[in-house]
Design a protein around this motif. Structure first.
Motif, mmCIF file in Angstrom:
data_model
loop_
_atom_site.group_PDB
_atom_site.id
_atom_site.type_symbol
_atom_site.label_atom_id
_atom_site.label_comp_id
_atom_site.label_asym_id
_atom_site.label_seq_id
_atom_site.Cartn_x
_atom_site.Cartn_y
_atom_site.Cartn_z
ATOM 1 N N SER A 1 1.117 -1.021 0.152
ATOM 2 C CA SER A 1 -0.499 -0.111 -0.012
ATOM 3 C C SER A 1 0.840 1.034 -0.203
ATOM 4 N N ARG A 2 1.778 1.345 1.217
ATOM 5 C CA ARG A 2 2.916 2.222 1.019
ATOM 6 C C ARG A 2 3.214 2.898 -0.209
ATOM 7 N N LEU A 3 4.172 1.848 -0.915
ATOM 8 C CA LEU A 3 4.672 1.595 -2.509
ATOM 9 C C LEU A 3 3.636 2.017 -3.403
ATOM 10 N N LEU A 4 2.332 1.747 -3.334
ATOM 11 C CA LEU A 4 1.183 2.347 -4.244
ATOM 12 C C LEU A 4 0.945 3.877 -4.556
ATOM 13 N N VAL A 5 0.833 4.464 -2.942
ATOM 14 C CA VAL A 5 0.245 5.341 -3.099
ATOM 15 C C VAL A 5 2.064 6.016 -2.864
ATOM 16 N N LYS A 6 2.968 6.059 -2.917
ATOM 17 C CA LYS A 6 4.540 6.916 -2.909
ATOM 18 C C LYS A 6 4.010 6.628 -4.742
ATOM 19 N N THR A 7 4.037 5.939 -5.463
ATOM 20 C CA THR A 7 4.202 5.377 -7.363
ATOM 21 C C THR A 7 3.351 6.125 -7.709
ATOM 22 N N VAL A 8 1.886 5.901 -7.243
ATOM 23 C CA VAL A 8 0.986 6.735 -7.989
ATOM 24 C C VAL A 8 0.814 8.552 -7.639
ATOM 25 N N LEU A 9 1.387 9.023 -6.265
ATOM 26 C CA LEU A 9 1.651 10.483 -6.498
ATOM 27 C C LEU A 9 2.822 10.933 -7.354
ATOM 28 N N TYR A 10 3.884 10.321 -6.868
ATOM 29 C CA TYR A 10 5.443 10.555 -8.498
ATOM 30 C C TYR A 10 4.814 10.506 -9.505
ATOM 31 N N ARG A 11 3.583 10.110 -9.957
ATOM 32 C CA ARG A 11 3.659 9.798 -11.918
ATOM 33 C C ARG A 11 2.834 10.648 -11.566
ATOM 34 N N VAL A 12 0.953 11.131 -10.696
ATOM 35 C CA VAL A 12 1.210 11.546 -10.692
ATOM 36 C C VAL A 12 1.368 13.795 -11.281
ATOM 37 N N PHE A 13 2.330 14.534 -10.211
ATOM 38 C CA PHE A 13 3.623 14.774 -10.938
ATOM 39 C C PHE A 13 4.250 14.891 -11.995
ATOM 40 N N THR A 14 4.490 13.756 -12.532
ATOM 41 C CA THR A 14 5.419 13.509 -13.790
ATOM 42 C C THR A 14 4.425 13.860 -14.494
ATOM 43 N N LEU A 15 3.144 12.967 -14.587
ATOM 44 C CA LEU A 15 2.796 13.176 -15.634
ATOM 45 C C LEU A 15 2.267 14.931 -16.232
ATOM 46 N N ALA A 16 1.950 16.164 -15.327
ATOM 47 C CA ALA A 16 1.035 17.311 -16.014
ATOM 48 C C ALA A 16 3.283 17.198 -15.986
ATOM 49 N N VAL B 1 5.333 18.644 -23.502
ATOM 50 C CA VAL B 1 5.062 18.242 -24.992
ATOM 51 C C VAL B 1 3.577 19.065 -24.944
ATOM 52 N N TRP B 2 3.313 19.732 -24.791
ATOM 53 C CA TRP B 2 2.158 21.017 -24.991
ATOM 54 C C TRP B 2 2.781 21.948 -26.028
ATOM 55 N N TYR B 3 3.426 21.977 -24.652
ATOM 56 C CA TYR B 3 4.564 23.418 -24.622
ATOM 57 C C TYR B 3 5.421 23.129 -25.859
ATOM 58 N N VAL B 4 5.992 22.079 -26.231
ATOM 59 C CA VAL B 4 6.958 22.147 -27.589
ATOM 60 C C VAL B 4 6.128 22.012 -29.049
ATOM 61 N N LEU B 5 5.302 21.114 -28.829
ATOM 62 C CA LEU B 5 4.648 20.680 -29.352
ATOM 63 C C LEU B 5 3.410 21.380 -30.037
ATOM 64 N N GLY B 6 2.546 22.444 -29.048
ATOM 65 C CA GLY B 6 1.721 23.123 -29.142
ATOM 66 C C GLY B 6 0.241 22.876 -29.036
ATOM 67 N N ASP B 7 -0.142 21.331 -29.444
ATOM 68 C CA ASP B 7 -1.432 20.172 -29.229
ATOM 69 C C ASP B 7 -1.419 19.682 -27.580
ATOM 70 N N PRO B 8 -2.728 19.836 -27.488
ATOM 71 C CA PRO B 8 -3.073 19.751 -26.182
ATOM 72 C C PRO B 8 -3.310 18.541 -25.768
ATOM 73 N N MET B 9 -3.932 17.332 -26.976
ATOM 74 C CA MET B 9 -4.314 16.395 -27.208
ATOM 75 C C MET B 9 -3.232 15.275 -27.128
ATOM 76 N N THR B 10 -2.290 15.451 -28.447
ATOM 77 C CA THR B 10 -0.952 14.719 -28.527
ATOM 78 C C THR B 10 -0.316 14.793 -27.341
ATOM 79 N N ALA B 11 0.536 15.839 -26.122
ATOM 80 C CA ALA B 11 0.452 16.668 -25.039
ATOM 81 C C ALA B 11 -0.350 15.154 -23.886
ATOM 82 N N LEU B 12 -1.252 15.315 -23.388
ATOM 83 C CA LEU B 12 -1.919 14.370 -22.983
ATOM 84 C C LEU B 12 -2.260 12.765 -23.428
ATOM 85 N N ASN B 13 -2.358 12.387 -24.358
ATOM 86 C CA ASN B 13 -1.874 11.016 -25.400
ATOM 87 C C ASN B 13 -0.668 10.556 -24.911
#
Length: 73
Positions: free
Chosen positions: A11-26, A32-44
């Protein structure tokens, strides 16, 4: 120097992983949005990278849980 038991629970490992990945996803989506200018491509790209890196991180953490190098008893 291999340890037979993990040093942290799933449970600790999963919470740490999810929180870390939320930050890195953002960060990934923002860059990618800044470089490509396309928010959908950036999200994908961000979601695909998050899924792949989360799986890799879980494996990486579990491997390190079995290595006792430089750890106090």
């Amino acid at each position: 120097m291999i340890c037979k038991r993990p040093h942290q629970g799933w449970s600790r490992l999963l919470v740490k992983t999810v929180l870390y990945r939320v930050f890195t996803l953002a960060l990934t989506v923002g860059l990618v949005w800044y470089v490509l200018g396309d928010p959908m491509t950036a999200l994908n790209i961000g979601v695909a990278m998050t899924i792949a890196k989360t799986a890799l991180y879980l494996v990486y953490e579990r491997i390190w849980d079995h290595i006792t190098w430089n750890m106090s008893s």
